[in-house]
Design a protein around this motif. Structure first.
Motif, PDB file in Angstrom:
ATOM      1  N   GLY A 151       0.804  -1.221   0.000  1.00 21.94           N
ATOM      2  CA  GLY A 151       0.000   0.000   0.000  1.00 21.94           C
ATOM      3  C   GLY A 151       0.835   1.269   0.000  1.00 21.94           C
ATOM      4  N   ARG A 152       1.888   1.287  -0.782  1.00 21.35           N
ATOM      5  CA  ARG A 152       2.801   2.432  -0.797  1.00 21.35           C
ATOM      6  C   ARG A 152       2.175   3.645  -1.473  1.00 21.35           C
ATOM      7  NH1 ARG A 152       8.548   0.797  -2.806  1.00 21.35           N
ATOM      8  NH2 ARG A 152       8.920   2.897  -2.064  1.00 21.35           N
ATOM      9  N   THR A 153       2.538   4.803  -0.971  1.00 21.74           N
ATOM     10  CA  THR A 153       2.091   6.070  -1.549  1.00 21.74           C
ATOM     11  C   THR A 153       2.841   6.304  -2.856  1.00 21.74           C
ATOM     12  OG1 THR A 153       1.682   6.952   0.646  1.00 21.74           O
ATOM     13  CG2 THR A 153       1.919   8.553  -1.135  1.00 21.74           C
ATOM     14  N   PRO A 154       2.134   6.672  -3.927  1.00 17.85           N
ATOM     15  CA  PRO A 154       2.815   6.943  -5.200  1.00 17.85           C
ATOM     16  C   PRO A 154       3.817   8.093  -5.065  1.00 17.85           C
ATOM     17  CG  PRO A 154       0.440   6.757  -5.513  1.00 17.85           C
ATOM     18  CD  PRO A 154       0.677   6.784  -4.038  1.00 17.85           C
ATOM     19  N   ARG A 155       4.883   8.036  -5.840  1.00 14.54           N
ATOM     20  CA  ARG A 155       5.937   9.059  -5.816  1.00 14.54           C
ATOM     21  C   ARG A 155       5.354  10.449  -6.048  1.00 14.54           C
ATOM     22  NH1 ARG A 155      10.276   9.355  -3.481  1.00 14.54           N
ATOM     23  NH2 ARG A 155       9.460  11.353  -2.925  1.00 14.54           N
ATOM     24  N   LEU A 156       4.424  10.579  -6.978  1.00 15.59           N
ATOM     25  CA  LEU A 156       3.796  11.862  -7.257  1.00 15.59           C
ATOM     26  C   LEU A 156       3.172  12.440  -5.990  1.00 15.59           C
ATOM     27  CD1 LEU A 156       2.569  14.165  -8.948  1.00 15.59           C
ATOM     28  CD2 LEU A 156       0.779  12.575  -9.646  1.00 15.59           C
ATOM     29  N   MET A 157       2.411  11.637  -5.272  1.00 18.40           N
ATOM     30  CA  MET A 157       1.749  12.141  -4.070  1.00 18.40           C
ATOM     31  C   MET A 157       2.753  12.401  -2.946  1.00 18.40           C
ATOM     32  SD  MET A 157      -1.152  12.689  -5.186  1.00 18.40           S
ATOM     33  CE  MET A 157      -1.682  13.462  -3.680  1.00 18.40           C
ATOM     34  N   GLN A 158       3.838  11.647  -2.902  1.00 12.05           N
ATOM     35  CA  GLN A 158       4.901  11.941  -1.929  1.00 12.05           C
ATOM     36  C   GLN A 158       5.477  13.332  -2.213  1.00 12.05           C
ATOM     37  OE1 GLN A 158       7.912   8.865  -1.705  1.00 12.05           O
ATOM     38  NE2 GLN A 158       6.367   7.266  -1.688  1.00 12.05           N
ATOM     39  N   ASP A 159       5.704  13.617  -3.489  1.00  9.32           N
ATOM     40  CA  ASP A 159       6.245  14.930  -3.872  1.00  9.32           C
ATOM     41  C   ASP A 159       5.253  16.046  -3.575  1.00  9.32           C
ATOM     42  OD1 ASP A 159       8.648  13.867  -4.643  1.00  9.32           O
ATOM     43  OD2 ASP A 159       8.288  14.041  -6.796  1.00  9.32           O
ATOM     44  N   VAL A 160       3.975  15.795  -3.857  1.00 11.21           N
ATOM     45  CA  VAL A 160       2.935  16.809  -3.579  1.00 11.21           C
ATOM     46  C   VAL A 160       2.899  17.117  -2.080  1.00 11.21           C
ATOM     47  CG1 VAL A 160       0.437  17.173  -3.529  1.00 11.21           C
ATOM     48  CG2 VAL A 160       1.532  16.359  -5.628  1.00 11.21           C
ATOM     49  N   ARG A 161       2.923  16.099  -1.255  1.00 15.18           N
ATOM     50  CA  ARG A 161       2.881  16.288   0.198  1.00 15.18           C
ATOM     51  C   ARG A 161       4.137  16.961   0.727  1.00 15.18           C
ATOM     52  NH1 ARG A 161       0.197  10.445   0.710  1.00 15.18           N
ATOM     53  NH2 ARG A 161      -1.916  11.103   0.204  1.00 15.18           N
ATOM     54  N   ALA A 162       5.290  16.601   0.174  1.00 16.87           N
ATOM     55  CA  ALA A 162       6.549  17.217   0.615  1.00 16.87           C
ATOM     56  C   ALA A 162       6.591  18.703   0.259  1.00 16.87           C
ATOM     57  CB  ALA A 162       7.738  16.488  -0.019  1.00 16.87           C
ATOM     58  N   ALA A 163       5.893  19.099  -0.786  1.00 17.48           N
ATOM     59  CA  ALA A 163       5.911  20.503  -1.213  1.00 17.48           C
ATOM     60  C   ALA A 163       5.213  21.404  -0.203  1.00 17.48           C
ATOM     61  CB  ALA A 163       5.235  20.639  -2.578  1.00 17.48           C
ATOM     62  N   ARG A 164       4.336  20.868   0.608  1.00 18.01           N
ATOM     63  CA  ARG A 164       3.658  21.670   1.623  1.00 18.01           C
ATOM     64  C   ARG A 164       4.630  22.257   2.626  1.00 18.01           C
ATOM     65  NH1 ARG A 164      -1.392  17.695   2.839  1.00 18.01           N
ATOM     66  NH2 ARG A 164      -2.564  18.203   0.953  1.00 18.01           N
ATOM     67  N   GLY A 165       5.756  21.578   2.807  1.00 18.86           N
ATOM     68  CA  GLY A 165       6.758  22.058   3.753  1.00 18.86           C
ATOM     69  C   GLY A 165       7.668  23.126   3.204  1.00 18.86           C
ATOM     70  N   ASN A 166       7.503  23.468   1.926  1.00 19.25           N
ATOM     71  CA  ASN A 166       8.351  24.512   1.303  1.00 19.25           C
ATOM     72  C   ASN A 166       8.171  25.848   1.997  1.00 19.25           C
ATOM     73  OD1 ASN A 166       9.556  22.960  -0.588  1.00 19.25           O
ATOM     74  ND2 ASN A 166       8.269  23.629  -2.274  1.00 19.25           N
TER      75      ASN A 166
END
Length: 166
Positions: A151-166
């Motif tokens: 049930g791994r999170t797709p790379r795209l969604m990992q990147d989207v979520r990480a961008a919130r911390g910018n």
């Protein structure tokens, strides 16, 4: 992470990006050369496009994502504006998939080939959506049955979520 790892990932992302864009082009080519000439009624063609358009949209979005991700892989995060766009695509694509299903139902094809093929094309769009926005489905064939249950999170969604911390 070393520059060697970044270089390997950039190469993989380049391949994935061009692969998704090439797949979209192939689907369009097959549509015009092989599928559409077989469809006798205009409503069959409408059902066909109802299935194909969501798939094409997702493939293009995915291809563009992989090509753009080469910029920040192992060096930073996805730009916030781009992350916002992909959060919007997640909602828009779900609506597009639903609209495609409605179109298939409303214009259900009479041609036997189309009656089988069109829902299959739509289902490919659903699988691509799930793979990019919900849970990772893409693994090497030898590992697929072992890894799909993670049930791994797709790379795209990992990147989207990480961008919130910018």
């Amino acid at each position: 992470m070393t520059d060697d790892r970044r270089t390997v990932l950039r190469g993989r992302y380049l391949s994935l990006g061009f692969g998704e864009l090439f797949a979209a082009i192939v689907f369009i080519g097959v549509a015009f050369v092989s599928a559409l000439p077989l469809l006798e009624r205009p409503s069959d063609a409408l059902a066909f496009w109802s299935a194909l358009i969501p798939l094409l949209v997702i493939l293009v979005q995915a291809g563009v994502y992989w090509l753009l991700a080469r910029r920040w892989v192992k060096r930073g995060t996805m730009p916030r504006g781009l992350a916002s766009a992909y959060r919007g695509f997640r909602v828009l694509d779900a609506a597009l998939i639903l609209a495609g299903l409605v179109g298939i139902i409303v214009w259900f094809p009479a041609h036997p080939f189309a009656a089988i093929g069109i829902p299959f094309i739509w289902l490919l769009g659903v699988v691509e959506y799930v793979n990019y926005f919900v849970v990772r489905l893409a693994y090497p064939p030898s590992e697929w049955f072992q890894r799909i249950g993670e049930g791994r999170t797709p790379r795209l969604m990992q990147d989207v979520r990480a961008a919130r911390g910018n």
